[in-house]
Design an enzyme around this catalytic site. Structure first.
Site, PDB file in Angstrom:
ATOM      1  CE  LYS A 137      63.292  73.196  28.989  1.00 29.50           C
ATOM      2  NZ  LYS A 137      64.709  72.759  29.017  1.00 29.50           N
TER       3      LYS A 137
ATOM      4  CB  THR B  55      63.106  62.431  25.688  1.00 23.82           C
ATOM      5  OG1 THR B  55      62.977  61.776  26.965  1.00 23.82           O
ATOM      6  CG2 THR B  55      61.896  62.098  24.826  1.00 23.82           C
TER       7      THR B  55
ATOM      8  N   GLY C 214      68.696  64.339  26.819  1.00 24.09           N
ATOM      9  CA  GLY C 214      69.355  65.510  26.262  1.00 24.09           C
ATOM     10  C   GLY C 214      68.444  66.505  25.580  1.00 24.09           C
ATOM     11  CB  THR C 215      64.759  66.774  25.230  1.00 21.39           C
ATOM     12  OG1 THR C 215      64.616  65.413  24.825  1.00 21.39           O
ATOM     13  CG2 THR C 215      63.794  67.622  24.427  1.00 21.39           C
ATOM     14  N   GLY C 216      66.432  68.875  26.781  1.00 20.29           N
ATOM     15  CA  GLY C 216      66.549  70.236  27.291  1.00 20.29           C
ATOM     16  C   GLY C 216      67.851  70.894  26.894  1.00 20.29           C
ATOM     17  CB  CYS C 217      71.339  69.623  26.747  1.00 22.69           C
ATOM     18  SG  CYS C 217      71.479  68.967  28.423  1.00 22.69           S
TER      19      CYS C 217
END
Length: 270
Positions: A180, A212, A214-217
């Site tokens: 990412k 942003t 929690g974006t990866g989760c």
């Protein structure tokens, strides 16, 4: 009467975020927003808010195993998202549970550091994660610092370097890697899906916002939701990228906390 449609079910194995923006809470919101029934296995409890993580309580590995057994023995799980596993014992328990229940469509988000900068994975757990979970996952979704940490190298600064690190992770045992690019610079946020068949690029305009959390989760659970619904990997990643981009774009419509606020998981409805 016609037979009932099969309900897609995904389970998240991760840490709980008491502020609701990341971890188990973000995953369940994402599953719901994308039309998938969500179950959960809580591997750690965190005391956190939009400003940071103040405490972590690890769930005993035998209780992690009990949760996995409870979910898989009753629910027809069609995808698994794995997030925060902070200690080696938790990773061992999860790997054993995946094998026992023949879990499929496994998406691993190798969570190491929170948006606010708190370390969420113990240094001694990195080797265990690589050894036990990389080869079991159908997809891993590291951000740029996480990919560098897994490979013990410097953070990629170009897409060519991102691709090279994705290929290096394949060589370490990963089946597919979504690197990412949210931590990079530029007008676009580009993610690269690196597989043994080649590379697919997914890009969205970069949004100027601090919200942003929690974006990866959210991205990894959105991919798991797509797989749970029967999409192939490329289609699941593409749909997940679109969903997360829209959730980030709508994040400033929310006023949550005073730090790094969450993305808007339910941007389509309110």
């Amino acid at each position: 009467m016609p037979p009932l449609a099969v309900t897609p079910i995904a389970v998240t194995v991760a840490g709980s975020d008491s502020s609701g923006g990341a971890g188990i809470q973000a995953d369940l919101k994402t599953f719901s927003a994308l039309g998938v029934y969500g179950a959960s296995v809580i591997a750690a409890l965190t005391a956190q808010n939009t400003r940071g993580v103040t405490a972590i309580h690890d769930v005993p590995p035998e209780f992690i195993a009990a949760q996995i057994d409870a979910v898989f023995s009753d629910l027809a799980v069609t995808a698994v998202k794995i997030g925060m596993l902070s200690v080696p014992a938790a990773i061992v328990a999860v790997a054993a549970g995946l094998d026992q229940h023949r879990a499929r469509n496994i998406v691993l988000d190798p969570v190491m550091i929170s948006t606010s900068g708190a370390r969420l994975l113990a240094p001694e757990a990195v080797e265990t994660l690589i050894r036990l979970l990389l080869p079991r996952a159908d997809l891993i979704t590291p951000n740029l610092p996480e990919a560098a940490a897994l490979l013990e190298t410097s953070v990629a600064t170009t897409e060519a370097e991102m691709r090279g690190q994705g290929e290096a992770l394949l060589a370490r045992g990963a089946r597919a890697v979504l690197i990412k690019g949210g931590h990079a610079e530029g007008a676009e946020s580009a993610d690269l899906l690196v597989t043994r068949e080649g590379v697919a690029r997914f890009a969205a305009p970069r949004v100027a916002t601090k919200n942003t959390h929690g974006t990866g989760c959210t991205l990894s659970s959105a991919v798991a939701a797509g797989l749970a619904k029967g999409r192939d990997l490329v289609a699941a990643v593409g749909a997940a990228k679109d969903y997360v981009a829209a959730a980030i774009a709508a994040a400033d419509r929310l006023t949550i906390g005073t730090g790094f606020g969450p993305v808007h998981h339910f941007h389509r409805w309110w």
